[in-house]
Design a protein around this motif. Structure first.
Motif, mmCIF file in Angstrom:
data_model
loop_
_atom_site.group_PDB
_atom_site.id
_atom_site.type_symbol
_atom_site.label_atom_id
_atom_site.label_comp_id
_atom_site.label_asym_id
_atom_site.label_seq_id
_atom_site.Cartn_x
_atom_site.Cartn_y
_atom_site.Cartn_z
ATOM 1 N N LEU A 1 0.812 -1.221 0.000
ATOM 2 C CA LEU A 1 0.000 0.000 0.000
ATOM 3 C C LEU A 1 0.847 1.273 0.000
ATOM 4 N N ALA A 2 1.948 1.265 0.758
ATOM 5 C CA ALA A 2 2.756 2.485 0.838
ATOM 6 C C ALA A 2 3.377 2.817 -0.523
ATOM 7 N N THR A 3 3.902 1.788 -1.195
ATOM 8 C CA THR A 3 4.472 2.027 -2.527
ATOM 9 C C THR A 3 3.387 2.466 -3.498
ATOM 10 N N GLN B 1 13.203 1.368 -0.294
ATOM 11 C CA GLN B 1 13.187 0.400 0.796
ATOM 12 C C GLN B 1 12.266 0.870 1.913
ATOM 13 N N TYR B 2 12.057 2.171 1.953
ATOM 14 C CA TYR B 2 11.221 2.752 3.002
ATOM 15 C C TYR B 2 10.118 3.600 2.381
ATOM 16 N N PRO B 3 9.144 2.927 1.729
ATOM 17 C CA PRO B 3 8.150 3.702 0.985
ATOM 18 C C PRO B 3 7.382 4.688 1.864
ATOM 19 N N LEU C 1 7.137 8.478 1.057
ATOM 20 C CA LEU C 1 5.829 9.106 0.863
ATOM 21 C C LEU C 1 5.734 10.374 1.696
ATOM 22 N N ASN C 2 6.169 10.298 2.948
ATOM 23 C CA ASN C 2 6.085 11.476 3.801
ATOM 24 C C ASN C 2 6.929 12.629 3.277
ATOM 25 N N ILE C 3 8.086 12.293 2.713
ATOM 26 C CA ILE C 3 8.923 13.346 2.124
ATOM 27 C C ILE C 3 8.202 13.987 0.946
ATOM 28 N N LEU C 4 7.587 13.139 0.137
ATOM 29 C CA LEU C 4 6.849 13.639 -1.022
ATOM 30 C C LEU C 4 5.672 14.509 -0.575
ATOM 31 N N LEU C 5 4.995 14.090 0.485
ATOM 32 C CA LEU C 5 3.858 14.863 0.997
ATOM 33 C C LEU C 5 4.325 16.226 1.502
ATOM 34 N N GLU C 6 5.488 16.237 2.148
ATOM 35 C CA GLU C 6 6.051 17.515 2.603
ATOM 36 C C GLU C 6 6.338 18.422 1.420
ATOM 37 N N ARG C 7 6.884 17.813 0.370
ATOM 38 C CA ARG C 7 7.210 18.611 -0.820
ATOM 39 C C ARG C 7 5.959 19.144 -1.497
ATOM 40 N N ALA C 8 4.850 18.425 -1.335
ATOM 41 C CA ALA C 8 3.599 18.850 -1.970
ATOM 42 C C ALA C 8 2.941 19.995 -1.186
ATOM 43 N N GLN D 1 -0.359 0.528 8.486
ATOM 44 C CA GLN D 1 -0.967 1.353 9.545
ATOM 45 C C GLN D 1 -0.237 2.673 9.745
ATOM 46 N N GLY D 2 1.095 2.607 9.717
ATOM 47 C CA GLY D 2 1.893 3.822 9.884
ATOM 48 C C GLY D 2 1.553 4.832 8.803
ATOM 49 N N MET D 3 1.476 4.337 7.590
ATOM 50 C CA MET D 3 1.174 5.218 6.472
ATOM 51 C C MET D 3 -0.231 5.802 6.594
ATOM 52 N N LEU D 4 -1.192 4.934 6.946
ATOM 53 C CA LEU D 4 -2.585 5.397 7.030
ATOM 54 C C LEU D 4 -2.763 6.450 8.125
ATOM 55 N N LYS D 5 -1.913 6.382 9.130
ATOM 56 C CA LYS D 5 -2.021 7.370 10.197
ATOM 57 C C LYS D 5 -1.159 8.601 9.917
ATOM 58 N N GLY D 6 -0.502 8.593 8.782
ATOM 59 C CA GLY D 6 0.393 9.690 8.411
ATOM 60 C C GLY D 6 -0.344 10.898 7.853
ATOM 61 N N ASP D 7 0.338 11.629 6.967
ATOM 62 C CA ASP D 7 -0.094 12.973 6.641
ATOM 63 C C ASP D 7 -0.995 13.162 5.428
#
Ligand SMILES: Nc1ncnc2c1ncn2[C@@H]1O[C@H](COP(=O)(O)OP(=O)(O)O)[C@@H](O)[C@H]1O
Ligand SMILES: [Mg+2]
Length: 322
Positions: A104-106, A165-167, A171-178, A209-215
């Motif tokens: 899911l994260a990828t 390796q750490y999608p 993802l969080n870095i990409l979200l920050e950039r967005a 779960q980590g991703m779903l609770k993210g940003d």
């Protein structure tokens, strides 16, 4: 002698005799960017309102849309996203159907990167996944100059997919950039979770779960027979809204028929259910019967519609009676 071109004209003429440009019924969902979706999407007002209520919050939300195959989950998701694109220009809305073999994260990362055309990092990431983008290709070919042999060698080497390796981190870095360009947030809609088998999806949800609770805001779809049933019980609390889509009622199905027909009709775009012209080439009785046997299931409705109109065109009739 009748040529193939004549046959094509004859075939087209048979549809036009029904006063239609084309057969409007499709079994797969309509493209998000097309105006057609707006014209044909019918009903689901209560459900839309529930989802839009979630979007009045500042805090990002997780929404699960579930229901049987063919009930209209994908269409509903696309409708929500197209409204958000009009109403929330500062929100980035992304859509992806869960690809085979990806977590899911990828998948989420891919969905977001696809929409960030002018972000070098996002494009680079897509490129590493083996999805070449014009930007990276252009940059590379200017680097290697005019030597065709070197170009060929370089592309092969670069084409090797290097998945992150750490999608979730990526993802969080990409979200920050967005964030700068889209201060209202990022929506990630992942469709078709029910394509995977239940145990696989359970594991996938667990890992995500980590991703779903993210940003980001999330909208996911599944169907209750497989994954969603498990999900609802074992991962309770993961979603802010769990929305079930049911069969449409008869008046809504009738309205849906009117919308599909008027989206393809050549010279009348009447949409008033009281006016018998709005269901042409069906008679109102045939239209009502058609809606009854469609059972309020959008995919069945589309499949039957296709069959009935093709048959009517083949038989060279211009009015469909019960
Ligand atoms: N509310 C609706 N109004 C108009 N067409 C719809 C609606 N819901 C679904 N459809 C159409 O019915 C077909 C099946 O719906 P789809 O969204 O693919 O179902 P699911 O994703 O649940 O399997 C698609 O062609 C879709 O565009
Ligand atoms: Mg679907």
């Amino acid at each position: 002698m009748t040529t193939a071109d004549d046959l094509f004209d004859q075939s087209q003429g048979n549809i036009q005799r029904l006063d239609l440009r084309e057969i409007p019924f499709t079994e797969s969902p309509i493209d998000l960017e097309s105006e057609t979706l707006q014209r044909i999407f019918t009903g689901r007002q209560g459900e839309l309102l529930q989802v839009f209520n979630q979007f009045q919050s500042r805090e990002r939300r997780r929404i699960l849309v579930y229901g049987r195959i063919g009930i209209g989950k994908s269409a509903f998701l696309l409708e929500v996203l197209s409204v958000l694109r009009r109403k929330r220009p500062k929100m980035l809305t992304t859509y992806i159907s869960l690809p085979a073999g990806l977590d899911l994260a990828t998948t989420a990362l891919l969905a977001v990167a696809k929409e960030m055309d002018d972000d070098y990092w996002a494009q680079r990431y897509l490129y590493q996944l083996g999805i070449p983008t014009s930007k990276i290709l252009k940059e590379r070919s200017s680097k290697v100059g005019g030597n065709a042999l070197i170009t060929a060698e370089t592309s092969e080497k670069d084409m090797e997919p290097v998945t992150s390796q750490y999608p979730t981190v990526s993802l969080n870095i990409l979200l920050e950039r967005a964030q700068d360009k889209y201060p209202d947030g990022v929506v990630i809609a992942i469709d078709d979770l029910d394509k995977r088998n239940p145990s696989e999806v359970r594991q996938m949800m667990h890992d995500a779960q980590g991703m779903l609770k993210g940003d980001a805001w999330f909208m996911l779809t599944g169907h209750p027979m497989g994954i969603t049933g498990d999900l609802l019980t074992s991962e309770r609390g993961l979603f802010d809204l769990q929305l079930k889509l049911d069969e449409l009622d008869q008046p809504t199905t009738y309205k849906m028929l009117i919308n599909y027909l008027s989206s393809a009709r050549l010279d009348n775009d009447c949409t008033d259910p009281q006016d018998p012209r709005c269901v042409l080439p069906f008679t109102p009785e045939a239209a009502a019967e058609f809606c009854r046997v469609s059972l309020g299931k959008p995919r069945l409705f589309n499949r039957l519609g296709n069959t009935v109109l093709s048959k009517a065109a083949d038989s060279e009739v211009d009015l469909i009676t019960p």
